[in-house]
Motif scaffolding. Sequence first.
Motif, PDB file in Angstrom:
ATOM      1  N   MET A   1       1.076  -1.258  -0.085  1.00 56.35           N
ATOM      2  CA  MET A   1      -0.132  -0.242   0.104  1.00 56.35           C
ATOM      3  C   MET A   1       0.802   1.370   0.144  1.00 56.35           C
ATOM      4  O   MET A   1       0.728   2.415  -0.608  1.00 56.35           O
ATOM      5  CB  MET A   1      -0.981  -0.047   1.186  1.00 56.35           C
ATOM      6  N   LEU A   2       1.981   1.401   0.652  1.00 57.28           N
ATOM      7  CA  LEU A   2       2.997   2.299   0.814  1.00 57.28           C
ATOM      8  C   LEU A   2       3.405   2.653  -0.439  1.00 57.28           C
ATOM      9  O   LEU A   2       3.588   3.581  -1.001  1.00 57.28           O
ATOM     10  CB  LEU A   2       3.910   2.183   1.828  1.00 57.28           C
ATOM     11  N   ARG A   3       3.814   1.540  -1.019  1.00 57.68           N
ATOM     12  CA  ARG A   3       4.346   1.490  -2.333  1.00 57.68           C
ATOM     13  C   ARG A   3       3.486   2.414  -3.659  1.00 57.68           C
ATOM     14  O   ARG A   3       4.153   2.928  -4.211  1.00 57.68           O
ATOM     15  CB  ARG A   3       4.902   0.347  -2.791  1.00 57.68           C
ATOM     16  N   HIS A   4       2.366   1.897  -3.489  1.00 59.16           N
ATOM     17  CA  HIS A   4       1.420   2.613  -4.561  1.00 59.16           C
ATOM     18  C   HIS A   4       0.969   4.201  -4.078  1.00 59.16           C
ATOM     19  O   HIS A   4       1.187   4.897  -5.041  1.00 59.16           O
ATOM     20  CB  HIS A   4       0.083   1.794  -4.245  1.00 59.16           C
ATOM     21  N   ALA A   5       1.115   4.312  -2.710  1.00 61.12           N
ATOM     22  CA  ALA A   5       1.025   5.870  -2.411  1.00 61.12           C
ATOM     23  C   ALA A   5       2.252   6.515  -2.852  1.00 61.12           C
ATOM     24  O   ALA A   5       2.228   7.789  -3.515  1.00 61.12           O
ATOM     25  CB  ALA A   5       1.077   5.832  -0.982  1.00 61.12           C
ATOM     26  N   LEU A   6       3.479   6.033  -2.847  1.00 65.82           N
ATOM     27  CA  LEU A   6       4.641   6.752  -3.106  1.00 65.82           C
ATOM     28  C   LEU A   6       4.678   6.940  -4.695  1.00 65.82           C
ATOM     29  O   LEU A   6       5.153   7.996  -5.290  1.00 65.82           O
ATOM     30  CB  LEU A   6       5.909   5.906  -2.768  1.00 65.82           C
ATOM     31  N   THR A   7       4.276   5.744  -5.560  1.00 66.09           N
ATOM     32  CA  THR A   7       4.280   5.887  -6.940  1.00 66.09           C
ATOM     33  C   THR A   7       3.230   7.101  -7.341  1.00 66.09           C
ATOM     34  O   THR A   7       3.594   7.921  -8.162  1.00 66.09           O
ATOM     35  CB  THR A   7       3.713   4.402  -7.511  1.00 66.09           C
ATOM     36  N   LEU A   8       2.127   6.964  -6.852  1.00 61.03           N
ATOM     37  CA  LEU A   8       1.038   8.153  -7.112  1.00 61.03           C
ATOM     38  C   LEU A   8       1.574   9.487  -6.743  1.00 61.03           C
ATOM     39  O   LEU A   8       1.299  10.317  -7.539  1.00 61.03           O
ATOM     40  CB  LEU A   8      -0.012   7.748  -6.217  1.00 61.03           C
ATOM     41  N   GLN A   9       2.356   9.733  -5.761  1.00 58.88           N
ATOM     42  CA  GLN A   9       3.050  10.935  -5.283  1.00 58.88           C
ATOM     43  C   GLN A   9       3.945  11.421  -6.330  1.00 58.88           C
ATOM     44  O   GLN A   9       4.147  12.509  -6.874  1.00 58.88           O
ATOM     45  CB  GLN A   9       3.814  10.788  -3.878  1.00 58.88           C
ATOM     46  N   LYS A  10       4.709  10.492  -6.969  1.00 56.14           N
ATOM     47  CA  LYS A  10       5.754  10.983  -7.875  1.00 56.14           C
ATOM     48  C   LYS A  10       5.252  11.166  -9.363  1.00 56.14           C
ATOM     49  O   LYS A  10       5.363  12.100  -9.642  1.00 56.14           O
ATOM     50  CB  LYS A  10       6.757   9.568  -8.019  1.00 56.14           C
ATOM     51  N   VAL A  11       4.055  10.469  -9.617  1.00 53.10           N
ATOM     52  CA  VAL A  11       3.343  10.682 -10.805  1.00 53.10           C
ATOM     53  C   VAL A  11       2.559  12.094 -10.642  1.00 53.10           C
ATOM     54  O   VAL A  11       2.522  12.969 -11.568  1.00 53.10           O
ATOM     55  CB  VAL A  11       2.358   9.727 -11.348  1.00 53.10           C
ATOM     56  N   ALA A  12       2.099  12.350  -9.504  1.00 53.65           N
ATOM     57  CA  ALA A  12       1.318  13.886  -9.246  1.00 53.65           C
ATOM     58  C   ALA A  12       2.123  14.867  -9.553  1.00 53.65           C
ATOM     59  O   ALA A  12       1.855  15.838  -9.826  1.00 53.65           O
ATOM     60  CB  ALA A  12       0.604  13.599  -8.046  1.00 53.65           C
ATOM     61  N   GLN A  13       3.694  14.515  -9.055  1.00 56.68           N
ATOM     62  CA  GLN A  13       4.691  15.703  -9.109  1.00 56.68           C
ATOM     63  C   GLN A  13       5.124  15.940 -10.637  1.00 56.68           C
ATOM     64  O   GLN A  13       5.517  17.362 -10.854  1.00 56.68           O
ATOM     65  CB  GLN A  13       5.750  15.434  -8.151  1.00 56.68           C
ATOM     66  N   ARG A  14       4.844  14.808 -11.512  1.00 60.41           N
ATOM     67  CA  ARG A  14       5.435  15.407 -12.800  1.00 60.41           C
ATOM     68  C   ARG A  14       4.529  16.000 -13.712  1.00 60.41           C
ATOM     69  O   ARG A  14       3.173  16.136 -13.134  1.00 60.41           O
ATOM     70  CB  ARG A  14       5.660  13.829 -13.537  1.00 60.41           C
ATOM     71  N   SER A  15       5.063  16.858 -14.660  1.00 63.30           N
ATOM     72  CA  SER A  15       3.859  17.499 -15.371  1.00 63.30           C
ATOM     73  C   SER A  15       3.465  16.723 -16.425  1.00 63.30           C
ATOM     74  O   SER A  15       4.078  15.744 -17.163  1.00 63.30           O
ATOM     75  CB  SER A  15       4.715  18.838 -15.898  1.00 63.30           C
ATOM     76  N   ILE A  16       2.175  16.450 -16.787  1.00 63.23           N
ATOM     77  CA  ILE A  16       1.675  15.788 -17.676  1.00 63.23           C
ATOM     78  C   ILE A  16       1.863  16.309 -19.050  1.00 63.23           C
ATOM     79  O   ILE A  16       1.020  17.537 -19.315  1.00 63.23           O
ATOM     80  CB  ILE A  16       0.082  15.365 -17.436  1.00 63.23           C
TER      81      ILE A  16
END
Length: 83
Positions: A1-16
């Motif tokens: 679960m923590l791994r998914h949260a960290l991945t989501l955080q990284k994706v959210a920080q990147r510009s789309i």
Amino acid sequence: MLRHALTLQKVAQRSICTSACRQVKNRVPERQKEFQEDLGLPVHLQGGTRDYLLYGATMVLAGCGTGAVLYELWKASFPQKKN
């Protein structure tokens, strides 16, 4: 679960972005030279047709707004009598 949260955080920080980033040429010095020339026109009209249209639209809107305000003042100055 923590791994998914960290991945989501990284994706959210990147510009789309779906396309490659393009290099934009700095045209500011060219535009500065263009506007510093003495053409006998006000600065707000030296940009060409687009500036004339924007200036004209602004004057029309300002005239309509002034007319509307004067109409409302006239209407408020002479209220209708109630029967």
